[in-house]
Design a protein around this motif. Sequence first.
Motif, PDB file in Angstrom:
ATOM      1  N   TRP A  94       0.811  -1.213   0.000  1.00 59.35           N
ATOM      2  CA  TRP A  94       0.000   0.000   0.000  1.00 59.35           C
ATOM      3  C   TRP A  94       0.844   1.263   0.000  1.00 59.35           C
ATOM      4  O   TRP A  94       0.728   2.119  -0.835  1.00 59.35           O
ATOM      5  CB  TRP A  94      -0.934  -0.031   1.216  1.00 59.35           C
ATOM      6  N   ARG A  97       8.204   3.713   0.991  1.00 54.36           N
ATOM      7  CA  ARG A  97       9.115   4.831   1.242  1.00 54.36           C
ATOM      8  C   ARG A  97      10.309   4.680   0.313  1.00 54.36           C
ATOM      9  O   ARG A  97      10.816   3.584   0.130  1.00 54.36           O
ATOM     10  CB  ARG A  97       9.592   4.828   2.690  1.00 54.36           C
ATOM     11  N   ARG A 125      -2.740   6.878  -8.791  1.00 49.12           N
ATOM     12  CA  ARG A 125      -2.486   8.158  -8.136  1.00 49.12           C
ATOM     13  C   ARG A 125      -1.305   7.985  -7.187  1.00 49.12           C
ATOM     14  O   ARG A 125      -1.202   6.975  -6.501  1.00 49.12           O
ATOM     15  CB  ARG A 125      -3.733   8.602  -7.376  1.00 49.12           C
ATOM     16  N   SER A 127       1.589  10.173  -4.501  1.00 43.78           N
ATOM     17  CA  SER A 127       1.981  11.374  -3.775  1.00 43.78           C
ATOM     18  C   SER A 127       3.380  11.124  -3.235  1.00 43.78           C
ATOM     19  O   SER A 127       3.689  10.031  -2.742  1.00 43.78           O
ATOM     20  CB  SER A 127       0.993  11.631  -2.634  1.00 43.78           C
ATOM     21  N   ILE A 176       9.117  19.989  -1.826  1.00 42.15           N
ATOM     22  CA  ILE A 176       7.767  20.076  -2.362  1.00 42.15           C
ATOM     23  C   ILE A 176       7.107  18.705  -2.239  1.00 42.15           C
ATOM     24  O   ILE A 176       7.784  17.684  -2.166  1.00 42.15           O
ATOM     25  CB  ILE A 176       7.722  20.535  -3.832  1.00 42.15           C
ATOM     26  N   THR A 177       5.803  18.722  -2.231  1.00 42.98           N
ATOM     27  CA  THR A 177       5.046  17.476  -2.289  1.00 42.98           C
ATOM     28  C   THR A 177       4.332  17.434  -3.622  1.00 42.98           C
ATOM     29  O   THR A 177       3.694  18.407  -4.024  1.00 42.98           O
ATOM     30  CB  THR A 177       4.001  17.412  -1.157  1.00 42.98           C
ATOM     31  N   MET A 179       1.657  15.425  -6.227  1.00 43.70           N
ATOM     32  CA  MET A 179       0.587  14.430  -6.308  1.00 43.70           C
ATOM     33  C   MET A 179       0.032  14.440  -7.722  1.00 43.70           C
ATOM     34  O   MET A 179      -0.271  15.491  -8.271  1.00 43.70           O
ATOM     35  CB  MET A 179      -0.534  14.738  -5.323  1.00 43.70           C
ATOM     36  N   GLY A 217       9.234  11.672   5.241  1.00 45.89           N
ATOM     37  CA  GLY A 217       8.376  11.879   4.080  1.00 45.89           C
ATOM     38  C   GLY A 217       7.825  10.544   3.606  1.00 45.89           C
ATOM     39  O   GLY A 217       8.292   9.488   4.003  1.00 45.89           O
ATOM     40  N   LEU A 218       6.851  10.607   2.739  1.00 43.57           N
ATOM     41  CA  LEU A 218       6.149   9.386   2.400  1.00 43.57           C
ATOM     42  C   LEU A 218       5.809   9.364   0.923  1.00 43.57           C
ATOM     43  O   LEU A 218       5.456  10.378   0.346  1.00 43.57           O
ATOM     44  CB  LEU A 218       4.857   9.320   3.216  1.00 43.57           C
ATOM     45  N   ASP A 220       3.129   7.481  -1.496  1.00 42.85           N
ATOM     46  CA  ASP A 220       1.866   6.760  -1.388  1.00 42.85           C
ATOM     47  C   ASP A 220       1.332   6.544  -2.797  1.00 42.85           C
ATOM     48  O   ASP A 220       1.504   7.388  -3.663  1.00 42.85           O
ATOM     49  CB  ASP A 220       0.891   7.608  -0.558  1.00 42.85           C
ATOM     50  N   ASP A 222      -2.001   4.521  -5.112  1.00 43.55           N
ATOM     51  CA  ASP A 222      -3.199   3.695  -5.124  1.00 43.55           C
ATOM     52  C   ASP A 222      -3.682   3.536  -6.553  1.00 43.55           C
ATOM     53  O   ASP A 222      -3.310   4.306  -7.445  1.00 43.55           O
ATOM     54  CB  ASP A 222      -4.296   4.310  -4.260  1.00 43.55           C
ATOM     55  N   VAL A 223      -4.487   2.530  -6.757  1.00 42.61           N
ATOM     56  CA  VAL A 223      -5.060   2.253  -8.078  1.00 42.61           C
ATOM     57  C   VAL A 223      -6.552   2.022  -7.911  1.00 42.61           C
ATOM     58  O   VAL A 223      -6.969   1.306  -6.999  1.00 42.61           O
ATOM     59  CB  VAL A 223      -4.430   1.012  -8.728  1.00 42.61           C
TER      60      VAL A 223
ATOM     61  N   TRP B 121     -11.374   5.601   2.094  1.00 38.82           N
ATOM     62  CA  TRP B 121     -10.181   6.403   1.904  1.00 38.82           C
ATOM     63  C   TRP B 121     -10.430   7.777   2.507  1.00 38.82           C
ATOM     64  O   TRP B 121     -11.419   8.451   2.175  1.00 38.82           O
ATOM     65  CB  TRP B 121      -9.853   6.546   0.417  1.00 38.82           C
ATOM     66  N   TYR B 164       3.168  11.344   7.931  1.00 40.35           N
ATOM     67  CA  TYR B 164       4.276  11.757   7.050  1.00 40.35           C
ATOM     68  C   TYR B 164       4.707  13.162   7.427  1.00 40.35           C
ATOM     69  O   TYR B 164       3.941  13.925   8.017  1.00 40.35           O
ATOM     70  CB  TYR B 164       3.870  11.684   5.582  1.00 40.35           C
ATOM     71  N   ASN B 165       5.926  13.493   7.067  1.00 40.13           N
ATOM     72  CA  ASN B 165       6.448  14.821   7.373  1.00 40.13           C
ATOM     73  C   ASN B 165       6.224  15.757   6.193  1.00 40.13           C
ATOM     74  O   ASN B 165       6.552  15.420   5.054  1.00 40.13           O
ATOM     75  CB  ASN B 165       7.945  14.744   7.692  1.00 40.13           C
ATOM     76  N   TYR B 167       7.160  19.454   4.730  1.00 43.38           N
ATOM     77  CA  TYR B 167       8.192  20.471   4.911  1.00 43.38           C
ATOM     78  C   TYR B 167       7.754  21.777   4.264  1.00 43.38           C
ATOM     79  O   TYR B 167       7.323  21.797   3.116  1.00 43.38           O
ATOM     80  CB  TYR B 167       9.496  20.025   4.248  1.00 43.38           C
ATOM     81  N   VAL B 177       3.580  25.149   1.983  1.00 44.91           N
ATOM     82  CA  VAL B 177       3.715  23.973   1.133  1.00 44.91           C
ATOM     83  C   VAL B 177       2.403  23.208   1.201  1.00 44.91           C
ATOM     84  O   VAL B 177       1.712  23.211   2.212  1.00 44.91           O
ATOM     85  CB  VAL B 177       4.898  23.098   1.567  1.00 44.91           C
ATOM     86  N   ASN B 178       2.085  22.578   0.084  1.00 41.84           N
ATOM     87  CA  ASN B 178       0.829  21.846  -0.022  1.00 41.84           C
ATOM     88  C   ASN B 178       1.083  20.357   0.201  1.00 41.84           C
ATOM     89  O   ASN B 178       1.924  19.762  -0.462  1.00 41.84           O
ATOM     90  CB  ASN B 178       0.234  22.079  -1.420  1.00 41.84           C
ATOM     91  N   THR B 180      -0.608  16.441   0.446  1.00 49.42           N
ATOM     92  CA  THR B 180      -1.772  15.635   0.087  1.00 49.42           C
ATOM     93  C   THR B 180      -1.478  14.191   0.469  1.00 49.42           C
ATOM     94  O   THR B 180      -0.352  13.736   0.362  1.00 49.42           O
ATOM     95  CB  THR B 180      -2.052  15.672  -1.429  1.00 49.42           C
ATOM     96  N   MET B 181      -2.473  13.492   0.895  1.00 42.27           N
ATOM     97  CA  MET B 181      -2.246  12.094   1.264  1.00 42.27           C
ATOM     98  C   MET B 181      -3.578  11.364   1.329  1.00 42.27           C
ATOM     99  O   MET B 181      -4.623  11.958   1.578  1.00 42.27           O
ATOM    100  CB  MET B 181      -1.536  12.001   2.614  1.00 42.27           C
TER     101      MET B 181
END
Lengths: 230, 229
Positions: A94, A97, A125, A127, A176-177, A179, A217-218, A220, A222-223, B121, B164-165, B167, B177-178, B180-181
Amino acid sequence: MSTSTPRLALTRPVKTEAMSLGDDILSDAYTKIDLNIGANRTRAAIVSPYKGQFAWDTADAQRPDGGLHVNDGASWRYIGGWHDPRGRTSPDSWVGRGDQVQDNLALKLFQMTSVMSGDRRYMVRYSSTLRQRFVGSTTKANFIVKWAAGTNVEIDGNLIDSALVPIYGNTNGCCITVMRAIAFDPGDLGFVSGDLTIGLFTDQTLSADFIVNPSGGLTDMDVQDIGANI
Amino acid sequence: MATYTDRLKLRRPVDADFVNVDNDVNLAWDRIDDVINAKAVASALFLPSTPYQGQIVYQEDTRELKIFQGSAWITWASDKFPRGYVGGSSLSSNSANIAAGATAGPFLSFTFTPEANRYYWIEHELFLRKVSGTNQRNTWANVLLRWELGAVVTVGGTAVGTGYNLYSAHDETDNTVNGTMINEFTHAGGAQLTVGLFLTNGTSDRVCQIAGDADRVNRLYVRDVGAVA
């Protein structure tokens, strides 16, 4: 005098009425029951629908609402069909890292295996967090999503998506993150059914290094089944 | 001479025919009774061998309602399929400050009664801002969803998935910062519970907050994405 049922108009004789049980009653009733059992006809073929009647239309490009309909007394209501979304697939894993990325190295951050079908369409999707390692430059990371039949995928798999993600900044630690959501259709490349593995890869396209999933940080992924491929 | 209906093969007597109770009544009732609404079959092995167009069956092992579309059985519906949006909440103003090292929340929460054997979800997007602190250093916070029975969730609630972290984007203040999870959630079902989003400021000398305005709307929402099995 005989009466009729309200929906199928089956004849209900009375005692004093001379009627043929076989011809007037049973034959007529069986004909109507046979025609109405299940969901036999299309909406267009039913001239005077009764409330609660089913109709089944074939889905195609001209009739994307193909599927089962029920009549509410005034109009046909779509109930469901083969091409409706079926939601979450069943990934073996699921959340993953990633590790630090080095120069020009394609790194598999994540992969997940699900049972899929070539006649369905899916949405992937993901992230992930990126962090710049060094001062004084702009870093770009290339996120690549690929798929392969079976339980493993490598960078030479079939391409789903590629996205160049920049980190603009001049100090160590800019993050930055990202997605993204991408639809794909494995049937386009001949996939029929069975295990299918989707992988998220990244590589570096400029000189400065970056880190995926800096401490905590992570990544992630999914489908989802988003409908039939019609 | 009697004829037969196309699909159920019910015998239709005509005037000259005697009505035979066994053939013209009892057998007809049996055939109608066998298929009325949906015929239940244990698995695909037991699908009717000579189906008629429009026949509906319920396949028990896959929990699917199927219809025979002339040449093939088509899955029409199942309780395994997603039921979509359940609900959520949003925040379009700045949150209270979160001191260095502190945990605060819930900043976003949603109360609902999940069904057993379903996947939900919990999706969120949020903006994290560095409010003050040492320059040349970014700010980060650990983002974690928790749930608790009842209409309120507290910091003592059970974690949903992995935190999650997140930053902040730059060394200066007022940068955001944006994040999403998606977190997956299942529950035994039948009881009201609340899910909420909590932040822990991961720094020792910087203050942060959730930034919200018309352009930065923080959201949390819950979707039913299908049955567990």
